[in-house]
Design a protein around this motif. Structure first.
Motif, PDB file in Angstrom:
ATOM      1  N   UNK A 156      68.384  62.525 107.409  1.00 40.97           N
ATOM      2  CA  UNK A 156      67.429  61.683 106.680  1.00 40.97           C
ATOM      3  C   UNK A 156      66.323  61.178 107.593  1.00 40.97           C
ATOM      4  N   UNK A 157      66.685  60.714 108.777  1.00 37.28           N
ATOM      5  CA  UNK A 157      65.671  60.227 109.717  1.00 37.28           C
ATOM      6  C   UNK A 157      64.747  61.367 110.130  1.00 37.28           C
ATOM      7  N   UNK A 205      66.411  50.912 111.695  1.00 37.38           N
ATOM      8  CA  UNK A 205      65.291  50.854 112.635  1.00 37.38           C
ATOM      9  C   UNK A 205      64.167  51.820 112.289  1.00 37.38           C
ATOM     10  N   UNK A 206      64.405  52.717 111.322  1.00 38.11           N
ATOM     11  CA  UNK A 206      63.363  53.669 110.924  1.00 38.11           C
ATOM     12  C   UNK A 206      62.193  52.921 110.301  1.00 38.11           C
ATOM     13  N   UNK A 207      61.053  53.569 110.252  1.00 38.17           N
ATOM     14  CA  UNK A 207      59.856  52.959 109.637  1.00 38.17           C
ATOM     15  C   UNK A 207      59.303  53.902 108.570  1.00 38.17           C
ATOM     16  N   UNK A 208      59.469  53.516 107.289  1.00 39.32           N
ATOM     17  CA  UNK A 208      60.147  52.316 106.787  1.00 39.32           C
ATOM     18  C   UNK A 208      61.667  52.423 106.931  1.00 39.32           C
ATOM     19  N   UNK A 209      62.361  51.286 106.896  1.00 33.97           N
ATOM     20  CA  UNK A 209      63.829  51.339 106.922  1.00 33.97           C
ATOM     21  C   UNK A 209      64.345  52.157 105.744  1.00 33.97           C
ATOM     22  N   UNK A 210      65.378  52.953 106.011  1.00 34.99           N
ATOM     23  CA  UNK A 210      65.854  53.888 104.995  1.00 34.99           C
ATOM     24  C   UNK A 210      66.827  53.241 104.012  1.00 34.99           C
ATOM     25  N   UNK A 254      59.517  64.493 109.287  1.00 40.07           N
ATOM     26  CA  UNK A 254      58.849  65.695 108.786  1.00 40.07           C
ATOM     27  C   UNK A 254      57.856  65.354 107.686  1.00 40.07           C
ATOM     28  N   UNK A 255      58.238  64.435 106.799  1.00 40.07           N
ATOM     29  CA  UNK A 255      57.320  64.019 105.728  1.00 40.07           C
ATOM     30  C   UNK A 255      56.061  63.400 106.316  1.00 40.07           C
ATOM     31  N   UNK A 256      56.213  62.570 107.332  1.00 39.34           N
ATOM     32  CA  UNK A 256      55.054  61.955 107.971  1.00 39.34           C
ATOM     33  C   UNK A 256      54.142  63.009 108.582  1.00 39.34           C
ATOM     34  N   UNK A 280      67.573  68.710 109.008  1.00 41.06           N
ATOM     35  CA  UNK A 280      66.916  67.687 108.199  1.00 41.06           C
ATOM     36  C   UNK A 280      65.418  67.866 108.161  1.00 41.06           C
ATOM     37  N   UNK A 281      64.812  68.122 109.312  1.00 40.63           N
ATOM     38  CA  UNK A 281      63.358  68.291 109.372  1.00 40.63           C
ATOM     39  C   UNK A 281      62.922  69.589 108.718  1.00 40.63           C
ATOM     40  N   UNK A 282      63.598  70.690 109.062  1.00 40.00           N
ATOM     41  CA  UNK A 282      63.183  71.990 108.545  1.00 40.00           C
ATOM     42  C   UNK A 282      63.335  72.111 107.045  1.00 40.00           C
ATOM     43  N   UNK A 283      64.439  71.647 106.521  1.00 43.75           N
ATOM     44  CA  UNK A 283      64.667  71.747 105.083  1.00 43.75           C
ATOM     45  C   UNK A 283      63.756  70.808 104.310  1.00 43.75           C
ATOM     46  N   UNK A 284      63.443  69.660 104.879  1.00 44.92           N
ATOM     47  CA  UNK A 284      62.492  68.756 104.221  1.00 44.92           C
ATOM     48  C   UNK A 284      61.114  69.410 104.142  1.00 44.92           C
TER      49      UNK A 284
END
Length: 299
Positions: free
Chosen positions: A211-212, A242-247, A217-219, A186-190
């Motif tokens: 997604x989380x 619980x994610x910020x922002x919630x997904x 990664x986007x941040x 998720x992180x690497x592909x993003x």
């Protein structure tokens, strides 16, 4: 075979093999909720789930052979159907009753009238993808990407087909990259998507873990969610809320899904006709990770 409550020789177990890295089972909430739903219903009849985690389909087939030889299970639950799936012929050879999970039209397995020859709790994979796409299109997004699960899974292919067809209907082409449901993917592909020459303004993920991780990664790259990038997860676990922002997520009642599978298993082991069932449909639940597309990115 011995039905539930048949007395001598009754194993008291229903087999479930997960061919996936064991570490993913610890971080991905889906299967824990799914198994809990199965266990809850089976426990009412004195049955339990015999869970086995293996690395690949060959090892899964070997487990079926051991179980059948030793009479360890009354039936098995078969998940994650694949292209050219080799498990069903083996189960027939062994005479091991099975319930298929997540089988849509592509996985009907030759039954009459489009119904599976093997009992199944079927899933609509295309409709939810179209709903997620409609949400993004309504927000003005045209550069849409998806981080998918493994491409050999039938439900991955069904989702891909629905996304590609839906995008083409409005004159756009999605970018699809293949993941493995892990946080690393998720992180690497993003990062790869966002560092490309035409980064997407929206990404749809095939599970919540990716997604989380993609949000993180986007941040790290300084891409604001949802101001610059909208994200949609799949499976509405606690981590999405619980994610910020919630997904924003395609929410599925996974526990109910497991209960429905158990209902089919009980009919099977009792020797009754197994009713056709469909899993709960995933529905889009908008939260803080989706917003209108930035004007500068709509070209």
């Amino acid at each position: 075979m011995n039905g539930a409550g048949s007395g001598v020789g009754f194993s008291g177990a229903v087999g479930l093999v997960l061919a996936r890295p064991a570490r993913l089972l610890g971080i991905e909430p889906f299967f824990m909720e799914f198994i809990a739903g199965i266990e809850e219903r089976l426990a009412e009849r004195g049955l339990s789930v015999l869970l086995h985690v293996v690395a690949a389909q060959d090892a899964e087939i070997a487990a079926y052979r051991r179980w059948a030889e030793r009479g360890l299970v009354e039936a098995v639950v078969v998940v994650n159907r694949t292209v050219d799936d080799r498990r069903l012929p083996v189960l027939r050879e062994l005479g091991l009753p099975a319930v298929l999970v997540g089988t849509g039209a592509e996985g009907s397995d030759g039954g009459e009238g489009g119904r599976p020859a093997v009992p199944a709790v079927r899933t609509d994979d295309a409709g939810p993808v179209r709903e997620a796409l409609a949400h993004l299109l309504d927000l003005g997004h045209r550069r849409i990407a998806r981080v998918s699960g493994p491409a050999d899974l039938l439900h991955t292919r069904a989702r891909t087909k629905a996304l590609v067809e839906g995008c083409r209907e409005v004159g756009i082409e999605p970018v699809i990259v293949e993941g493995d449901y892990s946080d690393e993917a998720g992180a690497g592909l993003t990062r790869t998507l966002l560092n490309g020459p035409e980064p997407p303004t929206a990404i749809l993920y095939d599970n919540d873990v990716m997604a989380v991780a993609g949000l993180g990664a986007a941040k790290e790259l300084g891409v604001a969610v949802p101001e610059q990038l909208s994200l949609i997860a799949w499976d509405d676990s606690t981590m999405c809320r619980l994610a910020s922002p919630p997904l924003t997520t395609m929410s599925v009642d996974v526990h109910r899904y497991g209960v429905l599978v158990a209902e089919s298993v009980l009919e099977l082991v009792d020797g009754r006709e197994v009713a056709e069932r469909w899993s709960p449909t995933a529905r889009c639940v908008p939260r803080g990770s989706t917003a209108r597309c930035p004007v500068r990115s709509t070209t």
